[in-house]
Design an enzyme around this catalytic site. Sequence first.
Site, short mmCIF file in Angstrom:
data_model
loop_
_atom_site.label_atom_id
_atom_site.label_comp_id
_atom_site.label_asym_id
_atom_site.label_seq_id
_atom_site.Cartn_x
_atom_site.Cartn_y
_atom_site.Cartn_z
N ALA A 143 0.81 -1.22 0.00
CA ALA A 143 0.00 0.00 0.00
C ALA A 143 0.84 1.27 0.00
O ALA A 143 0.29 2.36 -0.12
CB ALA A 143 -0.94 0.01 1.22
N ALA A 144 2.16 1.14 0.15
CA ALA A 144 3.01 2.33 0.17
C ALA A 144 2.99 3.02 -1.19
O ALA A 144 3.10 2.36 -2.22
CB ALA A 144 4.43 1.96 0.55
N SER A 210 -4.34 2.09 -8.77
CA SER A 210 -5.10 3.35 -8.82
C SER A 210 -5.90 3.40 -10.10
O SER A 210 -5.51 2.81 -11.12
CB SER A 210 -4.15 4.55 -8.75
OG SER A 210 -4.83 5.76 -9.07
N TYR A 223 3.12 8.80 -11.52
CA TYR A 223 2.23 8.06 -10.62
C TYR A 223 1.38 7.07 -11.41
O TYR A 223 1.27 5.89 -11.06
CB TYR A 223 1.34 9.03 -9.86
CG TYR A 223 0.36 8.37 -8.93
CD1 TYR A 223 0.74 7.94 -7.67
CD2 TYR A 223 -0.97 8.21 -9.30
CE1 TYR A 223 -0.16 7.35 -6.81
CE2 TYR A 223 -1.89 7.61 -8.45
CZ TYR A 223 -1.48 7.20 -7.20
OH TYR A 223 -2.38 6.59 -6.36
N LYS A 227 1.47 2.94 -11.20
CA LYS A 227 0.29 2.16 -10.82
C LYS A 227 -0.14 1.22 -11.94
O LYS A 227 -0.72 0.16 -11.67
CB LYS A 227 -0.85 3.10 -10.41
CG LYS A 227 -0.58 3.87 -9.13
CD LYS A 227 -0.38 2.93 -7.95
CE LYS A 227 -0.23 3.66 -6.64
NZ LYS A 227 -0.10 2.74 -5.48
N ILE A 260 -10.72 8.39 -3.05
CA ILE A 260 -10.92 7.91 -1.68
C ILE A 260 -10.87 9.11 -0.73
O ILE A 260 -9.98 9.96 -0.84
CB ILE A 260 -9.84 6.87 -1.29
CG1 ILE A 260 -9.84 5.72 -2.29
CG2 ILE A 260 -10.07 6.36 0.13
CD1 ILE A 260 -11.14 4.94 -2.37
N THR A 262 -10.04 11.59 1.88
CA THR A 262 -8.88 11.90 2.71
C THR A 262 -8.92 13.38 3.06
O THR A 262 -9.66 14.16 2.44
CB THR A 262 -7.57 11.60 1.97
OG1 THR A 262 -7.42 12.54 0.90
CG2 THR A 262 -7.54 10.17 1.42
#
Length: 318
Positions: A143-144, A210, A223, A227, A260, A262
């Site tokens: 999950a990092a 993701s 990113y 992913k 998600i 946050t």
Amino acid sequence: MITGGTSGIGFAIAERFLQEGAKRIILVGRSHERLVKAASKLEAPTSVNTFAAVESRGDSIIREVATKAPETDQQLQNKDTETKSQGTLIESSSKVSLLVGDVSEAGTWLRELEKAMVSSPAQSRMMVSNTPEQQPVDILVNAAGISISNILAKIEPDDISRVLRTNLEGAMLASRALVRASIRSRMKNRGTSSIPETPVPSKCIINISSLLAIKGGTGAVPYAASKAGILGLTRSLAVEAAHSVRGVAVRSNAIVPGYIQTPMIADFSDGETSRLKDSVPLRRFGTPHEVADAAVFLAQNEYANNCVLNLDGGLSAI
């Protein structure tokens, strides 16, 4: 073992696994201070809902998360209040162990990472290695993750490397450590005469990808690429493990979250939040708790292999 387990999705999965009866959780993170704080929350009597407070109002769900999800963690320059060498394994309690290490530099502490897959600090000191209390890692959650928001033309090469090393290479090396530990344990037990009455449970790797891995966006090219690589890692390992690991099944699966909830999303303007929610068919963001639900399913279902679960409220269908 959960990398990036000090906050957000990783922490929610750790908490849920403990609720489901996991014998031990190993949180992996680069900050000793944050690991200790996360462990104290998990070990608190009221930890069932420490990571989130849920309030339903009509059709909306409001969930205030105490910490950012790993995917949105931008605090790359934080310094530990107490220095710990890479690969230091600490037994916080009988249920929670802490592994201090930056997964973006996992190549420098691979031996310690692999050792941590075998037993806890207390168990490694036992003279008898085949006691029933020995608890090797059966589930790895990668999950990092970090994201540095900028268009590709302006992002620094060092930032590109950092994102790829943390999100993709870190997951690959952690998965490698679990596979190697599984092979080593199998070879060590090969000479035993006792035959288990029930099939040996599989090892399970759960990778957090993701929606950007499959749906284009702006300002997150490294990113998104990392992913997308996570999905390739998931598929290839599901096939390769069947041929390279004899006697122990290693399952490889992935979760693909969309938006998600946050604190970073909470910082968006009302107009931006409204626009983003309107783009989701369910008209809301997801929660770390819902991602943890999916992780429990993947961990428990012995036929889930190369299973990719979209948790995006339907956004990927658009």
